[in-house]
Design a protein around this motif. Structure first.
Motif, PDB file in Angstrom:
ATOM      1  N   TRP A 191      41.252  38.529  34.093  1.00  0.00           N
ATOM      2  CA  TRP A 191      41.926  39.870  33.538  1.00  0.00           C
ATOM      3  C   TRP A 191      42.658  40.464  34.564  1.00  0.00           C
ATOM      4  O   TRP A 191      42.147  40.688  35.800  1.00  0.00           O
ATOM      5  CB  TRP A 191      40.938  40.707  32.762  1.00  0.00           C
ATOM      6  CG  TRP A 191      39.856  41.330  33.218  1.00  0.00           C
ATOM      7  CD1 TRP A 191      38.626  40.569  33.436  1.00  0.00           C
ATOM      8  CD2 TRP A 191      39.683  42.622  33.782  1.00  0.00           C
ATOM      9  NE1 TRP A 191      37.767  41.769  34.268  1.00  0.00           N
ATOM     10  CE2 TRP A 191      38.474  42.799  34.140  1.00  0.00           C
ATOM     11  CE3 TRP A 191      40.619  43.693  33.564  1.00  0.00           C
ATOM     12  CZ2 TRP A 191      37.921  44.055  34.439  1.00  0.00           C
ATOM     13  CZ3 TRP A 191      39.929  44.830  34.092  1.00  0.00           C
ATOM     14  CH2 TRP A 191      38.839  45.100  34.786  1.00  0.00           C
ATOM     15  N   LEU A 192      43.608  41.225  34.180  1.00  0.00           N
ATOM     16  CA  LEU A 192      44.487  42.025  34.959  1.00  0.00           C
ATOM     17  C   LEU A 192      44.317  43.535  34.695  1.00  0.00           C
ATOM     18  O   LEU A 192      44.342  44.110  33.829  1.00  0.00           O
ATOM     19  CB  LEU A 192      46.048  41.631  34.910  1.00  0.00           C
ATOM     20  CG  LEU A 192      46.639  40.565  35.883  1.00  0.00           C
ATOM     21  CD1 LEU A 192      45.651  39.404  35.452  1.00  0.00           C
ATOM     22  CD2 LEU A 192      47.889  40.155  35.485  1.00  0.00           C
ATOM     23  N   SER A 193      44.306  44.187  35.980  1.00  0.00           N
ATOM     24  CA  SER A 193      44.357  45.656  35.894  1.00  0.00           C
ATOM     25  C   SER A 193      45.345  46.202  36.945  1.00  0.00           C
ATOM     26  O   SER A 193      45.809  45.188  37.830  1.00  0.00           O
ATOM     27  CB  SER A 193      43.097  46.269  36.201  1.00  0.00           C
ATOM     28  OG  SER A 193      42.486  45.629  37.110  1.00  0.00           O
ATOM     29  N   VAL A 200      48.858  45.175  41.342  1.00  0.00           N
ATOM     30  CA  VAL A 200      48.205  44.303  40.125  1.00  0.00           C
ATOM     31  C   VAL A 200      46.767  43.910  40.778  1.00  0.00           C
ATOM     32  O   VAL A 200      46.742  43.475  41.993  1.00  0.00           O
ATOM     33  CB  VAL A 200      49.104  43.061  39.605  1.00  0.00           C
ATOM     34  CG1 VAL A 200      48.099  42.227  38.839  1.00  0.00           C
ATOM     35  CG2 VAL A 200      50.121  43.724  39.230  1.00  0.00           C
ATOM     36  N   VAL A 201      45.756  44.028  40.172  1.00  0.00           N
ATOM     37  CA  VAL A 201      44.603  43.661  40.780  1.00  0.00           C
ATOM     38  C   VAL A 201      44.123  42.535  39.680  1.00  0.00           C
ATOM     39  O   VAL A 201      44.042  42.641  38.577  1.00  0.00           O
ATOM     40  CB  VAL A 201      43.205  44.675  40.596  1.00  0.00           C
ATOM     41  CG1 VAL A 201      41.954  44.454  41.163  1.00  0.00           C
ATOM     42  CG2 VAL A 201      43.965  45.944  41.581  1.00  0.00           C
ATOM     43  N   TYR A 202      43.660  41.493  40.468  1.00  0.00           N
ATOM     44  CA  TYR A 202      43.008  40.097  39.649  1.00  0.00           C
ATOM     45  C   TYR A 202      41.555  40.336  39.421  1.00  0.00           C
ATOM     46  O   TYR A 202      40.836  40.395  40.610  1.00  0.00           O
ATOM     47  CB  TYR A 202      43.446  38.932  40.134  1.00  0.00           C
ATOM     48  CG  TYR A 202      45.098  38.989  40.450  1.00  0.00           C
ATOM     49  CD1 TYR A 202      45.757  38.928  39.415  1.00  0.00           C
ATOM     50  CD2 TYR A 202      45.595  39.306  41.740  1.00  0.00           C
ATOM     51  CE1 TYR A 202      47.245  38.611  39.498  1.00  0.00           C
ATOM     52  CE2 TYR A 202      46.870  39.143  41.767  1.00  0.00           C
ATOM     53  CZ  TYR A 202      47.849  38.839  40.803  1.00  0.00           C
ATOM     54  OH  TYR A 202      49.027  38.888  41.177  1.00  0.00           O
ATOM     55  N   ASN A 203      40.986  40.449  38.214  1.00  0.00           N
ATOM     56  CA  ASN A 203      39.452  40.516  38.271  1.00  0.00           C
ATOM     57  C   ASN A 203      38.755  39.145  37.263  1.00  0.00           C
ATOM     58  O   ASN A 203      39.469  38.822  36.520  1.00  0.00           O
ATOM     59  CB  ASN A 203      39.184  41.413  37.271  1.00  0.00           C
ATOM     60  CG  ASN A 203      39.955  42.869  37.814  1.00  0.00           C
ATOM     61  OD1 ASN A 203      39.715  43.603  38.617  1.00  0.00           O
ATOM     62  ND2 ASN A 203      41.236  43.260  37.160  1.00  0.00           N
ATOM     63  N   ASP A 204      37.726  38.779  37.866  1.00  0.00           N
ATOM     64  CA  ASP A 204      37.006  37.609  37.369  1.00  0.00           C
ATOM     65  C   ASP A 204      37.652  36.457  37.081  1.00  0.00           C
ATOM     66  O   ASP A 204      37.429  35.938  35.893  1.00  0.00           O
ATOM     67  CB  ASP A 204      36.303  38.383  35.910  1.00  0.00           C
ATOM     68  CG  ASP A 204      35.478  39.524  36.423  1.00  0.00           C
ATOM     69  OD1 ASP A 204      34.807  39.681  37.321  1.00  0.00           O
ATOM     70  OD2 ASP A 204      35.070  40.332  35.262  1.00  0.00           O
ATOM     71  N   PHE A 205      38.695  36.064  37.727  1.00  0.00           N
ATOM     72  CA  PHE A 205      39.370  34.795  37.408  1.00  0.00           C
ATOM     73  C   PHE A 205      38.717  33.651  37.852  1.00  0.00           C
ATOM     74  O   PHE A 205      37.544  33.783  38.562  1.00  0.00           O
ATOM     75  CB  PHE A 205      40.755  34.938  38.374  1.00  0.00           C
ATOM     76  CG  PHE A 205      40.356  35.268  39.784  1.00  0.00           C
ATOM     77  CD1 PHE A 205      39.616  34.557  40.949  1.00  0.00           C
ATOM     78  CD2 PHE A 205      40.636  36.738  40.142  1.00  0.00           C
ATOM     79  CE1 PHE A 205      39.740  34.872  42.089  1.00  0.00           C
ATOM     80  CE2 PHE A 205      40.196  37.110  41.568  1.00  0.00           C
ATOM     81  CZ  PHE A 205      39.751  36.455  42.339  1.00  0.00           C
ATOM     82  N   GLY A 206      38.985  32.578  37.474  1.00  0.00           N
ATOM     83  CA  GLY A 206      38.580  31.168  37.483  1.00  0.00           C
ATOM     84  C   GLY A 206      38.689  30.808  38.995  1.00  0.00           C
ATOM     85  O   GLY A 206      39.600  31.077  39.638  1.00  0.00           O
TER      86      GLY A 206
END
Ligand code: CA
Ligand code: CA
Ligand code: CA
Ligand code: CA
Length: 340
Positions: A191-193, A200-206
């Protein structure tokens, strides 16, 4: 000698001298026909499985919110007691998990190994994520490419690059090698925040690794840092995805994946494609008339007012919009079409 003949000879001489000049320039290029795919694949799969058995995950960076978060490094095993091989994760019930898929291409069956380290998790806003791409969507992904000897030939954590898994460069995307189309649908997006400064911060990505035979990569092409016939190892981070509607029928391509396996199998010839309703060898995601009734799908998925139905509410012939097992009317050639 006539003037015309003179000029003709001069012309020939010029052409000869140009071509001999070119020949000199290309002195080092030896053109050989590509090796048979089956022959090369036999070598590649042995080398890949050997790599999986003799390498381990030496480091996974844990640095949430920063570009190097979840960078994966693999190294040659030096201590079997403390360094579990990549192969030891084969079909593991827990993560990391190494799995393989068979892919029919070039008249042979390739085995493509994928190591899922983190699957990708749905989260907050503005983009909740947690979705699988299908093999014709686009992905935004960090990636590090290495050869089997560990040499890094490419590395980037730029989440702004759009990679088209359908292999084309449409919509401003970059086309990818076939191996990426096979590997990425095994992962989910995160998910993106965004930070206060708008970054942009990328969180919990595959997060994971794809192990590709050369036939799924560049094969006999030589690329910067990649010799011909190189199997490729890609550590990947799947930040986000973009859906396409290839045939512009109002249904995004990933929803034209009838068997729900996230692969459109559009490359198989002579094999019945589960994602081709009317069996005309054009899969639904490319077929503007999915059921072959001579009415375009586009018109069949709109209501009486010309508005598109939500995908989950497309009715069957009888008008039922809720029965989960119903045959939606754009996939049923026996329907009498109402809104053409
Ligand atoms: Ca479509
Ligand atoms: Ca499918
Ligand atoms: Ca079709
Ligand atoms: Ca139709």
């Amino acid at each position: 000698m006539s003037k015309i003949k003179f000029y003709f000879i001069l012309l020939i001489a010029t052409v000869v001298s140009i071509s001999s000049c070119n020949k000199d320039d290309n002195n080092d290029v030896v053109v050989t026909p590509p090796k048979p795919f089956g022959e090369q694949y036999a070598l590649d799969i042995v080398a890949i499985e050997d790599y999986l058995k003799t390498n381990y995950i030496s480091e996974i960076v844990n640095n949430p919110g920063f570009p190097n978060d979840q960078d994966v490094t693999m190294k040659k095993i030096t201590d079997t007691a403390s360094q579990p091989s990549l192969w030891s994760y084969l079909n593991s019930p827990t993560l990391p998990r190494l799995t393989s898929r068979n892919v029919s291409l070039h008249g042979i069956t390739y085995k493509v190994y994928t190591l899922v380290i983190r699957e990708g998790v749905k989260g907050g806003s503005p983009v909740a994520g947690g979705e699988y791409p299908c093999n014709v969507d686009a992905v935004f992904a960090g990636n590090k490419g290495t050869l089997l000897d560990g040499t890094v030939f490419y590395s980037s954590n730029n989440g702004q690059v759009q990679y088209n898994l359908d292999g084309t460069s449409h919509d401003g995307g970059t086309g990818v090698i076939r191996g990426w189309s096979e590997g990425f649908p095994q992962f989910k997006t995160g998910w993106l925040s965004s930070k206060n400064d708008g970054v942009v911060v990328y969180n919990d990505f595959g997060v994971g690794v794809m192990f590709l035979p050369s036939g799924m990569g560049y094969y006999n092409d030589v690329k910067t840092g990649i010799p011909a016939y190189s199997p490729l190892v890609f550590s990947i981070k799947l930040y986000a995805l973009k859906r396409f509607d290839h045939d512009a029928d109002g249904i995004p391509s990933f929803q034209e994946d009838l068997d729900g396996d996230r692969y459109m199998n559009s490359f198989l010839k002579g094999v019945s494609n589960p994602d081709d309703t009317d069996k005309d060898e054009i899969p639904d995601f490319l077929d503007f008339d999915d059921d072959g009734d001579n009415y375009a799908t586009r018109g069949e998925v709109k209501d009486a007012n010309g508005k598109y139905y939500e995908f989950d509410k497309i009715p069957d012939c009888s008008g039922n919009q809720t029965e989960p097992t119903r045959k939606k009317r754009h996939l049923d050639a026996t329907c009498i079409k109402m809104n053409q």
